[in-house]
Design an enzyme around this catalytic site. Structure first.
Site, PDB file in Angstrom:
ATOM      1  N   HIS A  12       3.311   6.678  -6.888  1.00 37.65           N
ATOM      2  CA  HIS A  12       2.590   7.869  -7.334  1.00 37.65           C
ATOM      3  C   HIS A  12       3.494   9.106  -7.205  1.00 37.65           C
ATOM      4  O   HIS A  12       3.481   9.994  -8.055  1.00 37.65           O
ATOM      5  CB  HIS A  12       1.319   8.023  -6.481  1.00 37.65           C
ATOM      6  N   HIS A  61       1.632   4.479  -2.860  1.00 37.54           N
ATOM      7  CA  HIS A  61       1.733   5.942  -2.736  1.00 37.54           C
ATOM      8  C   HIS A  61       3.109   6.386  -3.225  1.00 37.54           C
ATOM      9  O   HIS A  61       3.261   7.409  -3.887  1.00 37.54           O
ATOM     10  CB  HIS A  61       1.602   6.376  -1.277  1.00 37.54           C
ATOM     11  N   HIS A  64       0.833  -1.211   0.000  1.00 38.81           N
ATOM     12  CA  HIS A  64       0.000   0.000   0.000  1.00 38.81           C
ATOM     13  C   HIS A  64       0.869   1.263   0.000  1.00 38.81           C
ATOM     14  O   HIS A  64       0.740   2.128  -0.865  1.00 38.81           O
ATOM     15  CB  HIS A  64      -0.921  -0.015   1.232  1.00 38.81           C
ATOM     16  N   GLU A  65       1.756   1.355   0.964  1.00 38.52           N
ATOM     17  CA  GLU A  65       2.573   2.567   1.072  1.00 38.52           C
ATOM     18  C   GLU A  65       3.507   2.713  -0.123  1.00 38.52           C
ATOM     19  O   GLU A  65       3.790   3.819  -0.569  1.00 38.52           O
ATOM     20  CB  GLU A  65       3.356   2.578   2.393  1.00 38.52           C
TER      21      GLU A  65
HETATM   22 ZN   LIG Z   1      -2.858   5.268   2.001  1.00 38.58          ZN
END
Ligand SMILES: [Zn+2]
Length: 718
Positions: free
Chosen positions: A513, A510, A506-507
């Site tokens: 991105h 990010h 998940h991290e």
């Molecule tokens: Zn998040």
């Protein structure tokens, strides 16, 4: 989770819950005096000379932050005033682009400061943060409410079509204008004064709400001097309860209240009367008619926000607040939520039936109530899906998950490679730094990870940015991931749960991105996107953790290298859909409540929160006796004081996007470089440079669908 960083004006996360209005003159005079202590020996004085302009953490002392922050604010005010007061007619370059070049010192120091106060704080840093956070909010207000500056921005906005700007530049003009208008820059001086009054009252009420709720939650703890009523809890849980009582100098045992309606201990407590008492403490925590009752506060907050919206030219608060979101309107957000209700409540009803059957088979002799749900669903979970962590964890050794899972997926999808850099200074010895190389071997970014739990680290996991990518400023991205995994004893491997593995993906999503950002202007770069979009890339990346080709590549026993047995892997997969009817229905109920409160027209009278809530749940078909909302109106901290007003739907909205996007990959050949590169080019690299809805639709070839989300949650089919 994701922290938003500052750029030249955006407040976002930093100002959450703090909205103190200070005049322009006051803010700039204060910062100018304080900035006098800023000298060339301060490590923030000049841009870092390290690779990627990485912060020189080996040279930064705690005492360096405050003078640099103060100087950064003073300098930016000076820079902004020079633009605003210029006698040259406004142009795109001398106003919009010039604004992008302001505040570089402030951004440089605040990014590093934000990083250490979140992940490695101490009393001195906390003091600086308490002092600077409201000043930063005031600093940003001062820029937005500079009427000469706004006049220049508006002049460019009005003639934007005839300027023949490239799409990113045009979007920047529109974005800047929208942010000024949202903050009230378009109002007459009299209305600006009214808005300021409303903002002040709102800040005070938010603060009152927070304080009352804190006290209400504290006094809502369940305490007892008879340990028998805690039957079902483990020895460790009982010991923790005794310790919690001691900490408050009380006899016996104490179970503190969690933020949510449901309380985790309800899963284990065998005594039904205890469960009911704990649940009622939770449900009624802020509704006792005493000094901690929050109902009058929220009724006024809802009314005040409606008044604010009308002043700013919108029919209701949600309409105002959603203008810069992907959903754009409360109607779109509501349509989305409404469409999810039938499948979710139908599944919850099915789960309730199973639970009732279990109660009946045990001769319970009662109808399932909210305080029974966790207890009986835990029995179902144990029977059907129990995962023995000691069996699973040896297959998830941290370094292996990182290199053969997280990095591997990024290599297969995007061609990235990674090399650890021991020469880049870190703020704490557990932090590791990797240089990230693109498919053509060119340096792309620096990526830091700080995975282990520490006492001076905030809970949870997050990503943030130390240096924002920008072609205008000639900056490549420097991003970091923080988590709170158990640190192993020296010489022992760090073995993770599957939840931890998911957090890493998940991290890192990010992170991608941020690292793939390929934009000109820093304030449109990377993760600086709408709240209902920002969790999309991260949640999308989670999917690769379970993708067979990735999973089989990293889920290997740390001693033997053997792959995880298929039955065990299947069990993990199956457990994902457990109790989703309940889990999702309580989230939908909270999301709908939020929108119902924030679409009240200004003509509506002051509401009675109890009847309002009952009627709102009925209206939205979420009045299930056994599934109360995840947060009741009177203790819904997100929407009353944490910056999520009219925004709780965003969690589910991003989930729709990530499931829909992953389904697209599955339908188009799965994990291929072609798919990855296309996604990177059309979405991950674009930041906030275009309308997010159009960006998504262009990539997918149509609007997002809720069907994949219902499928992945197990709410349809199976
Ligand atoms: Zn998040």
């Amino acid at each position: 989770m994701m922290n938003l960083q500052i750029n030249w004006v955006k407040g976002s996360i930093l100002t959450t819950g703090i909205s103190i209005a200070v005049g322009v003159a006051a803010a700039s005079a204060q910062t100018q005096t304080a900035a006098a202590n800023f000298a060339p020996d301060n490590p923030f004085y000049a841009p870092s000379s390290l690779p990627f302009q990485a912060p020189p953490f080996d040279k930064i002392k705690d005492s360096d932050y405050q003078p640099a922050i103060d100087a950064g604010m003073a300098l930016q005010i000076h820079e902004v005033e020079a633009i605003a007061d210029s006698s040259t007619p406004p142009t795109f370059d001398n106003t919009i682009v010039a604004l992008e070049r302001t505040g570089l010192l402030l951004t440089r120091v605040w990014s590093a400061f934000n990083c250490v106060t979140g992940a490695n704080t101490n009393d001195d840093l906390q003091k600086v943060q308490d002092y600077e956070a409201p000043r930063l909010a005031a600093h940003q207000d001062a820029i937005y409410l500079n009427s000469k500056l706004f006049a220049r921005v508006k002049a460019i906005y009005d003639e934007r079509v005839s300027l023949h700007l490239d799409p990113e530049s045009l979007h920047l003009v529109e974005y800047d204008y929208q942010q000024f208008v949202k903050a009230g820059a378009n109002l007459s001086e009299a209305d600006k004064a009214k808005l300021k009054k409303l903002n002040e009252e709102e800040a005070t009420l938010e603060n009152t709400f927070m304080n009352r709720l804190l006290a209400a939650a504290k006094s809502g703890a369940f305490s007892t001097t008879d340990v028998k009523v805690l039957a079902g809890l483990s020895d460790a849980q009982i010991a923790a309860a005794a310790q919690a009582a001691q900490a408050r100098k009380q006899q016996g045992w104490l179970l503190p209240l969690q933020n949510t309606t449901q309380q985790p201990d309800l899963a284990f407590l065998t005594d039904r009367a205890t469960r009911q008492a704990i649940f009622e403490n939770s449900w009624n925590r802020a509704e006792h008619g005493d000094a901690n009752d929050t109902r009058a506060v929220i009724a006024r907050l809802a009314q005040l926000r409606a008044e604010k919206a009308v002043l700013l030219g919108f029919p209701n608060y949600a309409a105002w607040n959603l203008t810069d979101q992907m959903a754009k309107t409360p109607e779109a957000a509501k349509r989305f939520l409404d469409a999810l209700v039938p499948a979710s409540t139908a599944r919850a009803a099915g789960e309730a039936k199973d639970i009732q059957a279990l109660i009946d088979s045990q001769q319970g002799g009662f109808k399932v109530e909210p305080w029974d749900w966790e207890f009986y669903s835990e029995q179902v979970r144990k029977a059907k899906y129990d995962l023995d962590q000691s069996e699973i964890k040896p297959y998830f050794e941290l370094n292996n998950v990182l290199e053969n899972g997280v990095f591997y997926a990024a290599h297969e999808l995007y061609g990235l490679t990674f090399k650890e850099r021991k020469d880049i200074p870190v703020y704490q010895q557990d932090v590791r730094v990797f240089e990230v190389f693109d498919a053509d071997s060119k340096p792309l970014a620096l990526w830091y990870c700080d995975y282990f739990k520490r006492d001076n680290k905030n809970g949870g996991a997050w990503m943030d940015v130390l240096v924002n990518q920008s072609k205008l400023l000639g900056q490549l991205p420097v991003v970091f991931n923080v988590a709170n995994f158990e640190k192993p004893a020296p010489g022992q491997p760090a073995l993770l749960s599957f939840d931890d593995v998911t957090t890493m993906f998940h991290e890192f999503g990010h992170g991608l991105h941020g690292m793939f950002a390929n934009t000109v202007y820093p304030s449109l770069s990377g993760t600086q996107v709408a709240r209902d979009f920002v969790e999309f890339p991260s949640q999308f990346n989670e999917h690769w953790a379970s993708y067979p080709a990735v999973f089989q590549h990293y889920a290997r026993h740390y001693k033997t290298g053997a792959p995880m047995p298929a039955e065990l892997a299947a069990k993990i997969e199956k457990s994902k859909t457990f109790n989703q009817g309940y889990d999702f229905t309580e989230i939908l109920a909270a999301s709908e409540l939020d929108l119902e409160w924030h679409t009240l027209p200004t003509s509506a009278p002051l509401q009675n929160p109890d009847t309002f809530e009952v009627e709102a749940l009925k209206r939205t078909h979420l009045d299930l006796s056994y599934v109360p909302p995840r947060y009741r109106s009177s203790y819904f901290l997100h929407i009353w004081a944490n910056g999520y007003a009219a925004g709780y739907y965003a969690y589910s909205w991003s989930e729709m996007l990530d499931d829909d996007a992953f389904q697209w990959f599955l339908d188009h050949g799965g994990m291929t470089r072609a798919n990855g590169d296309r996604f990177r080019q059309m979405v991950l690299s674009r930041g906030n440079t275009e309308d997010l809805e159009k960006m998504y639709d262009a990539w997918l070839g149509g609007p997002p669908s809720i069907e994949p989300m219902l499928k992945f949650r197990g709410l349809k089919g199976n």
